[in-house]
Design an enzyme around this catalytic site. Sequence first.
Site, short mmCIF file in Angstrom:
data_model
loop_
_atom_site.label_atom_id
_atom_site.label_comp_id
_atom_site.label_asym_id
_atom_site.label_seq_id
_atom_site.Cartn_x
_atom_site.Cartn_y
_atom_site.Cartn_z
N HIS A 18 -7.69 -4.45 10.00
CA HIS A 18 -7.41 -4.45 8.77
C HIS A 18 -6.17 -5.10 8.31
O HIS A 18 -5.15 -5.29 8.88
CB HIS A 18 -7.24 -2.63 8.28
N ASN A 49 -7.66 -2.58 14.24
CA ASN A 49 -9.25 -2.95 13.76
C ASN A 49 -9.25 -4.18 12.97
O ASN A 49 -10.30 -4.38 12.20
CB ASN A 49 -9.85 -1.87 13.22
N ASP A 93 0.98 -1.41 -0.19
CA ASP A 93 -0.01 -0.01 0.02
C ASP A 93 0.71 1.21 0.05
O ASP A 93 2.08 1.12 0.28
CB ASP A 93 -0.97 -0.15 1.25
N GLU A 121 -9.83 -1.69 5.28
CA GLU A 121 -10.53 -1.33 6.31
C GLU A 121 -11.83 -2.31 6.52
O GLU A 121 -12.30 -2.88 5.43
CB GLU A 121 -11.04 0.14 6.29
C1 GLP Z 1 -0.48 0.33 8.47
C2 GLP Z 1 -0.50 -0.58 7.25
C3 GLP Z 1 -0.55 -2.08 7.45
C4 GLP Z 1 0.07 -2.68 8.70
C5 GLP Z 1 -0.69 -1.74 10.02
C6 GLP Z 1 -0.12 -2.13 11.09
O1 GLP Z 1 -1.83 0.60 8.73
N1 GLP Z 1 -1.10 -0.05 5.95
O2 GLP Z 1 -0.19 -2.73 6.23
O3 GLP Z 1 -0.32 -3.96 8.89
O4 GLP Z 1 -0.16 -0.54 9.83
O5 GLP Z 1 1.00 -1.74 11.49
P1 GLP Z 1 2.21 -2.01 12.86
O6 GLP Z 1 2.95 -3.05 12.43
O7 GLP Z 1 2.92 -0.72 12.86
O8 GLP Z 1 1.08 -2.05 13.83
#
Ligand code: GLP
Length: 249
Positions: free
Chosen positions: A135, A133, A64, A140
């Site tokens: 995702h 959440n 992303d 989402e």
């Molecule tokens: C972001 C990314 C996700 C990732 C999520 C969790 O929103 N778009 O791909 O999995 O954060 O990130 P973290 O590992 O920093 O908690």
Amino acid sequence: MQLVVVQGRQELGAAAAKVIAEQVRANPRSVLGIATGASPLPVYAQLAADSGTDYRQTTCFALDEYVGLAAPHPQSYGQFVRDHVSGPLGIAPERIHVPDGLAEDLEDACALFEQEIEAAGGVDLQVLGIGRNGHLAFNEPGSAVGSRTRVVPLSADTRRANARFFPNPSSVPTHAVTQGLGTILAARHLLLLASGPEKASAVERAVNGSVTTDCPASVIQLHPHVTVIADEQAADSLGRVEAMVPTLH
Ligand code: GLP
């Protein structure tokens, strides 16, 4: 689904790096899916420290990117991939694909990104984090199981969670380009990583709950080859399912 519970972030890094290195040693031309966020950082650090695997022929696709940002913006995922993956592993820029958050025609850019994945032969191993959440990438709650790369609005919860990477909460972009759940499910092996207590509920729902668009990560249950690596805090709510899911320590 294989569930691996490890003690903490460092152990998670080592366990996941082993899965990735094995994939690349078996096929140096592997196509890897790259997740951003804090959870995979120890994994990429371990990969960089392991001089026994050559990543120069691998191709990478990021999950992303924020709309309105691109490398070299420090908070862009394009820059994250340069800093933590392609740079340290010596992968040439032409082998790195990140959705284009600055494209004039974002819809065209999304279609092109899907074509690039297909032209590369699909993703062999997709690294995934998980949002609080539930995702996956920026899919989402409410995202369709068959969704493909597209522009999405970010939920208030995700913008709040990601504000830690930005100078102030209002500078967190409101939209992103993300691979869809259908794009992610097309990868041949999914490697989901989760660390910290704030992920416990999402991990429990993803692994053990019903497959529902309320928890996008629950779609991993539909995939035939999934490895989940969680640290003890993220796996905390899974206690009661350990007997049902093969668990390695
Ligand atoms: C972001 C990314 C996700 C990732 C999520 C969790 O929103 N778009 O791909 O999995 O954060 O990130 P973290 O590992 O920093 O908690």
